[in-house]
Design a protein around this motif. Structure first.
Motif, mmCIF file in Angstrom:
data_model
loop_
_atom_site.group_PDB
_atom_site.id
_atom_site.type_symbol
_atom_site.label_atom_id
_atom_site.label_comp_id
_atom_site.label_asym_id
_atom_site.label_seq_id
_atom_site.Cartn_x
_atom_site.Cartn_y
_atom_site.Cartn_z
ATOM 1 N N ILE A 1 0.836 -1.205 0.000
ATOM 2 C CA ILE A 1 0.000 0.000 0.000
ATOM 3 C C ILE A 1 0.868 1.251 0.000
ATOM 4 C CG2 ILE A 1 -1.651 1.332 1.368
ATOM 5 C CD1 ILE A 1 -2.870 -1.317 2.274
ATOM 6 N N ASN A 2 1.967 1.238 0.770
ATOM 7 C CA ASN A 2 2.860 2.396 0.801
ATOM 8 C C ASN A 2 3.503 2.652 -0.553
ATOM 9 O OD1 ASN A 2 2.396 3.093 3.449
ATOM 10 N ND2 ASN A 2 4.086 1.878 4.256
ATOM 11 N N LYS A 3 3.863 1.572 -1.277
ATOM 12 C CA LYS A 3 4.435 1.747 -2.615
ATOM 13 C C LYS A 3 3.433 2.415 -3.549
ATOM 14 C CE LYS A 3 7.614 -2.197 -2.429
ATOM 15 N NZ LYS A 3 7.941 -3.540 -2.993
ATOM 16 N N VAL A 4 2.176 1.987 -3.468
ATOM 17 C CA VAL A 4 1.143 2.584 -4.315
ATOM 18 C C VAL A 4 0.932 4.049 -3.955
ATOM 19 C CG1 VAL A 4 -1.304 2.498 -4.933
ATOM 20 C CG2 VAL A 4 -0.005 0.377 -4.700
ATOM 21 N N LEU A 5 0.917 4.363 -2.649
ATOM 22 C CA LEU A 5 0.724 5.741 -2.215
ATOM 23 C C LEU A 5 1.872 6.638 -2.661
ATOM 24 C CD1 LEU A 5 -0.695 5.182 1.396
ATOM 25 C CD2 LEU A 5 -1.941 5.854 -0.663
ATOM 26 N N VAL A 6 3.097 6.123 -2.597
ATOM 27 C CA VAL A 6 4.257 6.900 -3.062
ATOM 28 C C VAL A 6 4.149 7.173 -4.558
ATOM 29 C CG1 VAL A 6 6.749 6.809 -3.432
ATOM 30 C CG2 VAL A 6 5.804 6.124 -1.229
ATOM 31 N N LEU A 7 3.745 6.160 -5.325
ATOM 32 C CA LEU A 7 3.582 6.331 -6.764
ATOM 33 C C LEU A 7 2.503 7.363 -7.074
ATOM 34 C CD1 LEU A 7 4.135 5.495 -9.702
ATOM 35 C CD2 LEU A 7 2.485 3.638 -9.394
ATOM 36 N N ALA B 1 5.028 20.592 -13.438
ATOM 37 C CA ALA B 1 5.272 21.189 -12.125
ATOM 38 C C ALA B 1 6.759 21.343 -11.904
ATOM 39 C CB ALA B 1 4.655 20.309 -11.027
ATOM 40 N N PRO B 2 7.166 22.399 -11.183
ATOM 41 C CA PRO B 2 8.593 22.588 -10.925
ATOM 42 C C PRO B 2 9.127 21.457 -10.054
ATOM 43 C CG PRO B 2 7.272 24.086 -9.601
ATOM 44 C CD PRO B 2 6.341 23.424 -10.560
ATOM 45 N N PRO B 3 10.422 21.189 -10.127
ATOM 46 C CA PRO B 3 11.010 20.139 -9.279
ATOM 47 C C PRO B 3 10.909 20.493 -7.814
ATOM 48 C CG PRO B 3 12.720 21.403 -10.364
ATOM 49 C CD PRO B 3 11.425 21.823 -10.965
ATOM 50 N N LYS B 4 11.155 19.502 -6.973
ATOM 51 C CA LYS B 4 11.062 19.698 -5.535
ATOM 52 C C LYS B 4 12.008 20.802 -5.095
ATOM 53 C CE LYS B 4 9.750 14.945 -4.527
ATOM 54 N NZ LYS B 4 10.103 13.719 -3.806
ATOM 55 N N ASP B 5 11.497 21.628 -4.189
ATOM 56 C CA ASP B 5 12.331 22.717 -3.681
ATOM 57 C C ASP B 5 13.493 22.176 -2.891
ATOM 58 O OD1 ASP B 5 9.330 24.600 -3.006
ATOM 59 O OD2 ASP B 5 10.573 24.512 -4.800
ATOM 60 N N LYS B 6 14.658 22.730 -3.148
ATOM 61 C CA LYS B 6 15.857 22.344 -2.408
ATOM 62 C C LYS B 6 16.317 23.511 -1.551
ATOM 63 C CE LYS B 6 17.469 19.103 -5.918
ATOM 64 N NZ LYS B 6 18.609 18.714 -6.811
ATOM 65 N N LYS B 7 16.768 23.184 -0.401
ATOM 66 C CA LYS B 7 17.228 24.233 0.516
ATOM 67 C C LYS B 7 18.466 24.902 -0.064
ATOM 68 C CE LYS B 7 15.453 22.038 4.690
ATOM 69 N NZ LYS B 7 15.792 21.512 6.014
ATOM 70 N N ALA C 1 0.789 12.793 -8.684
ATOM 71 C CA ALA C 1 -0.007 13.973 -8.358
ATOM 72 C C ALA C 1 0.838 15.246 -8.356
ATOM 73 C CB ALA C 1 -0.676 13.789 -6.999
ATOM 74 N N LEU C 2 2.117 15.139 -7.986
ATOM 75 C CA LEU C 2 3.002 16.300 -7.981
ATOM 76 C C LEU C 2 3.474 16.672 -9.383
ATOM 77 C CD1 LEU C 2 5.162 15.515 -4.815
ATOM 78 C CD2 LEU C 2 3.357 17.240 -5.051
ATOM 79 N N GLY C 3 3.206 15.795 -10.364
ATOM 80 C CA GLY C 3 3.554 16.106 -11.736
ATOM 81 C C GLY C 3 5.017 15.996 -12.069
ATOM 82 N N HIS C 4 5.756 15.166 -11.324
ATOM 83 C CA HIS C 4 7.195 15.052 -11.540
ATOM 84 C C HIS C 4 7.565 13.980 -12.555
ATOM 85 C CE1 HIS C 4 7.610 16.821 -7.233
ATOM 86 N NE2 HIS C 4 7.551 17.771 -8.136
ATOM 87 N N ASN C 5 6.648 13.049 -12.829
ATOM 88 C CA ASN C 5 6.991 11.955 -13.728
ATOM 89 C C ASN C 5 5.850 11.750 -14.724
ATOM 90 O OD1 ASN C 5 7.682 9.427 -14.918
ATOM 91 N ND2 ASN C 5 8.926 8.951 -13.134
ATOM 92 N N LEU C 6 6.003 12.344 -15.883
ATOM 93 C CA LEU C 6 4.964 12.250 -16.912
ATOM 94 C C LEU C 6 4.842 10.834 -17.461
ATOM 95 C CD1 LEU C 6 2.886 13.707 -18.656
ATOM 96 C CD2 LEU C 6 4.730 14.255 -20.255
ATOM 97 N N LYS C 7 5.950 10.112 -17.537
ATOM 98 C CA LYS C 7 5.934 8.757 -18.077
ATOM 99 C C LYS C 7 5.114 7.828 -17.187
ATOM 100 C CE LYS C 7 9.112 5.384 -20.101
ATOM 101 N NZ LYS C 7 10.543 5.055 -20.333
#
Length: 237
Positions: free
Chosen positions: A137-143, A229-235, A148-154
């Motif tokens: 279930i955690n693997k599915v939620l991560v996917l 969507a822009p990539p994850k914000d990095k500090k 949802a964040l739009g980071h992986n179009l493929k």
């Protein structure tokens, strides 16, 4: 007088071709860097390498036959005879309890008590099942979060296509028939793939190369122009 010098066998030259092993379909697939199960991975190991793999590959023929036969009987009862699940479970319980009750009373005349085993679910089994479900279930939620964040179009397109295929299958058959088809597939496809693995891997390598080629064309003409969507914000330091 020295005898004629024996000529050493000519070494295989890359220009002359490839060796017998490299000429096989499996080696061709390996050279393209694509295997359905990964390099040096057998079908038995891919299925878990345990009792389940033995059943799916028909190494345990009695159990495999029992699973397929039982699934066929259930499908006939529900689809052909139009039995209902609740009715079937009730009738089976009535028959089992009646037989056990009559047997227990009949043993009074032969001075022998019935040997009815006590069945319980161990805590270890329940915890292992819960942990396995939690991991999946955690693997599915991560996917889903990554999509949802739009980071992986493929991955997004892959999930959309998979859900569309599932919806089309749902239109063609009900859940019970689908489950029966899945049982038949699980007991036929792995053993067929195990038998013709080299040919299937060779065909899959060619198909994979063609799909990658078409995806690059689609990405260059369409997907790359879609705003993401822009990539994850990095500090920032």
């Amino acid at each position: 007088m020295a005898g004629p010098v024996e000529e050493a066998p000519a070494a295989a030259s890359p220009r002359d071709g490839v060796t017998e092993e490299a000429a096989s379909p499996a080696a061709a697939a390996r050279s393209r860097g694509f295997w359905l199960l990964g390099e040096d991975k057998s079908v038995h190991k891919a299925l878990g390498g345990g009792k389940t793999a033995d059943v799916l590959l028909w190494k345990d023929k009695k159990t495999s036959s029992a699973v397929v036969g039982g699934a066929t009987i259930l499908w006939l009862l529900f689809e052909v005879v139009e039995y209902h699940l609740l009715t079937l479970v009730s009738h089976l319980l009535i028959a089992a309890l009646t037989i056990l009750f009559l047997w227990s009373n009949a043993t009074v005349f032969i001075n022998k008590s019935p040997d009815v085993p006590e069945v319980q679910i161990s805590e270890e089994l329940a915890v292992n099942i819960a942990l396995a479900l939690r991991a999946d279930i955690n693997k599915v939620l991560v996917l889903l979060r990554e999509i949802a964040l739009g980071h992986n179009l493929k991955k997004f397109l892959g999930v959309i296509v998979a859900l569309w295929i599932i919806s089309e299958i749902g239109e063609l058959c009900d859940l019970l028939r689908l489950m029966y088809i899945v049982v038949l597939i699980l007991h036929t496809v792995p053993i067929l793939y195990h038998k013709y693995q080299d040919k299937v891997d060779d065909f899959a390598a060619k198909a994979h190369a063609e799909l990658c080629k078409q995806y690059k064309v689609l990405d260059a003409k369409v997907l790359s122009k879609i705003p993401r969507a822009p990539p994850k914000d990095k500090k920032e330091n």
